[in-house]
Motif scaffolding. Sequence first.
Motif, PDB file in Angstrom:
ATOM      1  N   ASP A   4      35.983  45.917  47.077  1.00 44.65           N
ATOM      2  CA  ASP A   4      36.007  47.131  46.266  1.00 44.65           C
ATOM      3  C   ASP A   4      37.457  47.579  46.127  1.00 44.65           C
ATOM      4  N   GLU A   5      38.072  47.245  45.000  1.00 45.84           N
ATOM      5  CA  GLU A   5      39.489  47.517  44.736  1.00 45.84           C
ATOM      6  C   GLU A   5      40.390  47.043  45.879  1.00 45.84           C
ATOM      7  N   PRO A   6      40.419  45.742  46.143  1.00 47.02           N
ATOM      8  CA  PRO A   6      41.169  45.222  47.281  1.00 47.02           C
ATOM      9  C   PRO A   6      42.672  45.391  47.180  1.00 47.02           C
ATOM     10  N   THR A   7      43.199  45.564  45.971  1.00 42.17           N
ATOM     11  CA  THR A   7      44.658  45.673  45.816  1.00 42.17           C
ATOM     12  C   THR A   7      45.091  47.100  45.518  1.00 42.17           C
ATOM     13  N   GLU A  45      31.268  31.278  42.013  1.00 37.11           N
ATOM     14  CA  GLU A  45      31.742  32.059  40.871  1.00 37.11           C
ATOM     15  C   GLU A  45      32.817  33.057  41.316  1.00 37.11           C
ATOM     16  N   PHE A  46      33.712  33.415  40.389  1.00 34.42           N
ATOM     17  CA  PHE A  46      34.742  34.437  40.624  1.00 34.42           C
ATOM     18  C   PHE A  46      34.487  35.530  39.584  1.00 34.42           C
ATOM     19  N   ILE A  47      33.955  36.658  40.048  1.00 36.13           N
ATOM     20  CA  ILE A  47      33.417  37.673  39.128  1.00 36.13           C
ATOM     21  C   ILE A  47      34.120  39.012  39.309  1.00 36.13           C
ATOM     22  N   LEU A  48      34.456  39.629  38.195  1.00 39.90           N
ATOM     23  CA  LEU A  48      35.012  40.988  38.185  1.00 39.90           C
ATOM     24  C   LEU A  48      33.907  41.966  37.813  1.00 39.90           C
ATOM     25  N   LEU A  49      33.702  42.989  38.629  1.00 39.22           N
ATOM     26  CA  LEU A  49      32.771  44.075  38.320  1.00 39.22           C
ATOM     27  C   LEU A  49      33.594  45.248  37.810  1.00 39.22           C
ATOM     28  N   THR A  50      33.257  45.748  36.635  1.00 43.02           N
ATOM     29  CA  THR A  50      34.041  46.854  36.086  1.00 43.02           C
ATOM     30  C   THR A  50      33.135  47.854  35.397  1.00 43.02           C
ATOM     31  N   GLY A  51      33.734  48.956  34.982  1.00 46.11           N
ATOM     32  CA  GLY A  51      32.999  50.044  34.348  1.00 46.11           C
ATOM     33  C   GLY A  51      33.643  51.367  34.698  1.00 46.11           C
ATOM     34  N   PRO A  52      33.245  52.453  34.043  1.00 47.29           N
ATOM     35  CA  PRO A  52      33.834  53.760  34.321  1.00 47.29           C
ATOM     36  C   PRO A  52      33.623  54.190  35.771  1.00 47.29           C
ATOM     37  N   ILE A  93      34.032  29.594  47.909  1.00 52.36           N
ATOM     38  CA  ILE A  93      33.546  30.927  48.257  1.00 52.36           C
ATOM     39  C   ILE A  93      33.309  31.739  46.985  1.00 52.36           C
ATOM     40  N   THR A  94      32.171  32.402  46.932  1.00 47.08           N
ATOM     41  CA  THR A  94      31.847  33.278  45.804  1.00 47.08           C
ATOM     42  C   THR A  94      32.626  34.583  45.960  1.00 47.08           C
ATOM     43  N   ILE A  95      33.321  34.977  44.906  1.00 44.43           N
ATOM     44  CA  ILE A  95      34.150  36.196  44.946  1.00 44.43           C
ATOM     45  C   ILE A  95      33.599  37.206  43.952  1.00 44.43           C
ATOM     46  N   LEU A  96      33.323  38.428  44.442  1.00 46.08           N
ATOM     47  CA  LEU A  96      32.991  39.556  43.563  1.00 46.08           C
ATOM     48  C   LEU A  96      33.970  40.670  43.882  1.00 46.08           C
ATOM     49  N   LEU A  97      34.611  41.209  42.861  1.00 47.04           N
ATOM     50  CA  LEU A  97      35.499  42.319  43.153  1.00 47.04           C
ATOM     51  C   LEU A  97      35.469  43.377  42.074  1.00 47.04           C
ATOM     52  N   ILE A  98      35.640  44.605  42.541  1.00 44.03           N
ATOM     53  CA  ILE A  98      35.851  45.754  41.655  1.00 44.03           C
ATOM     54  C   ILE A  98      37.357  45.926  41.555  1.00 44.03           C
ATOM     55  N   GLU A  99      37.862  46.017  40.349  1.00 45.89           N
ATOM     56  CA  GLU A  99      39.307  46.133  40.179  1.00 45.89           C
ATOM     57  C   GLU A  99      39.611  46.826  38.859  1.00 45.89           C
ATOM     58  N   HIS A 100      40.531  47.804  38.913  1.00 43.83           N
ATOM     59  CA  HIS A 100      40.938  48.484  37.680  1.00 43.83           C
ATOM     60  C   HIS A 100      42.245  47.924  37.122  1.00 43.83           C
ATOM     61  N   ARG A 101      42.897  47.022  37.852  1.00 42.64           N
ATOM     62  CA  ARG A 101      44.115  46.371  37.349  1.00 42.64           C
ATOM     63  C   ARG A 101      43.693  45.200  36.461  1.00 42.64           C
ATOM     64  N   MET A 102      43.298  45.510  35.241  1.00 40.06           N
ATOM     65  CA  MET A 102      42.753  44.492  34.352  1.00 40.06           C
ATOM     66  C   MET A 102      43.769  43.405  34.025  1.00 40.06           C
ATOM     67  N   ASP A 103      45.034  43.783  33.836  1.00 44.36           N
ATOM     68  CA  ASP A 103      46.041  42.799  33.457  1.00 44.36           C
ATOM     69  C   ASP A 103      46.206  41.731  34.531  1.00 44.36           C
ATOM     70  N   LEU A 104      45.956  42.115  35.788  1.00 48.28           N
ATOM     71  CA  LEU A 104      46.040  41.155  36.884  1.00 48.28           C
ATOM     72  C   LEU A 104      44.728  40.403  37.059  1.00 48.28           C
ATOM     73  N   ALA A 105      43.619  41.117  37.106  1.00 46.09           N
ATOM     74  CA  ALA A 105      42.325  40.508  37.397  1.00 46.09           C
ATOM     75  C   ALA A 105      41.917  39.469  36.351  1.00 46.09           C
TER      76      ALA A 105
END
Length: 578
Positions: free
Chosen positions: A168-171, A32-39, A195-207
């Motif tokens: 955790d915000e790799p970019t 899976e390729f998963i985005l973790l987000t939230g405040p 490979i399973t990818i989990l990432l925290i990212e605030h660049r929503m337009d890219l992610a």
Amino acid sequence: MGKIDVEGLCYSYPNVADQALTDINLKIEPGEFILLTGPSGCGKTTFCRCLNGLIPHFYNGEMKGDLKIDGISTREHPTYELAKHVGLIFQNPDNQIFSLTVEKDIAFGLENLGESREKMRGEIDWAMNQVGIVPLKERGTHELSGGQKQRLTIASILAMHPGIIVMDEPTAFLDPVGAEKIFEVLQTLNREHGITILLIEHRMDLAVKYCGRIIVFDKGRIVNDGTPREIFTSDETRLIGIGIPRMVELGRRLSQRGYNIGIPLNSDEAFTKLTPFLKKSVTTNTKQGLPELDEIVGEYTHTPIIELQDVTYSYSSGIDALLGVSLTINKGEFVAVMGENGAGKTTLVKHFNGLLRPKSGNVVVDGKDVSKNSVASMARKVGLVFQNPDDQFFAEDVEEELSFALRNFGYEETVINERVEWALNLLDLQRYKKSSPFILSGGERKRVALASILAWNPDILVLDEPTVGQDHGQKERLKHFLMQLRTQGKTVVIVTHDVEFVAESQPRVVLMSKGRVIADGTAKKIMTDARSLGACSVAPPEVTKLFSKLTLYSLPIDVLDVDEALDLLTRKLRRDNP
């Protein structure tokens, strides 16, 4: 490989009343390729620390429930065993750089896994090539820019080929083109290697272009879980205040005005959905759309406050960071310095308060030759918030951190208390008053660093990557606060890769590449100049990408944000669909 099972996971940090994680139940399948987000501060980073056993083996505190990686309990197995399954890339790259050179740092993890020297050479070269740092192979790690360090940490994890990669915000510190390349690498690893990818990212337009599933955290709980389209059309998601991709927002607001084009996730989708409703024009319209922001707010004054004349600077390693930079910033201006990683942006702004002194040329700030004044004396005039907030923390708790400089400057205790309370409230830090800044999330630490500078009210505020780690709500507050500073006559300079923040706040933009200024002008002029942006590895804003495709429909090309796009498209749709 790559399966994650979480049951009833709860965690509390030592000496913190509120739980960081509460009753997390989650199943993640291999590949899976998963985005973790939230405040900011919602528990995302804490959850990532649980995945490779840093919690509970490194961080003290109370953990309940169970978390299994490929059937292995993180509670029962040490981190070095879990490292074979999970590669974690921290928010702050300095926290996982261990060696003196780039090559040796990538080798560090492989050595700990017992790989042969021959295999290590191949993996190191492959990983460096994947993230574009082959020319840095022999470079000292202390000489790297923030973005280059981020690429290095990603390479060090890629080289070990774990079944799960958690980022955790790799970019965060990468230029837009570099960030896109990292996502392409992750997509390849995900699709071709499973490979399973989990990432925290605030660049929503890219992610949103790459992830297939989004998990939303809020106050330590999972509050939403679904596909990108499901998440971004959810009222609950909007109420939490996470960033919504610009094209999703544009589609939603056009629908409210009676033009239902659906919910596009990116500019290509938006173009496809819009064109059936638009009529082509015989001529191409490249004229300006709405007035530029500075035409509305006006310039405060045209008195120079920062002047650089033919400035050069070289590091002790021999790297030429600035090559004849001449630049004038006026009192009350809001300026964004943008460009590729290693372009010299941070080096440039460190000359403003004397942290760096030019090899040749002159730097004058408010009439003072910086080279003839101490850093301490310049600090009263110029407040600099570093790219990495940890570099400027001195105290054991947030309140003491904010009062540190004020006491050094000799302010009276009553004034110190007033200024500290004002800064805590301004940046929503009151609840962390007695907490160590080092246990906070990256975005929260960034706000503490900013508050510590704002507390002494400098005339010039320099912010290096101020939006890194900040959620949508914090970015909005920062944008409005910087506008307030302009009306007060403060001079604000930001170094940033955040093109959407620049598009919506519309400062003057200075583009840098390879130690030189290659373009300088209004946001509308620079952010729609594809040639100059491309030369600096800066991508145009998502709205600008859309309007660059719509010029055949008699729409202007220099459109930066959703509000402007909405007004122009509404007028056009009304004309074409009477």
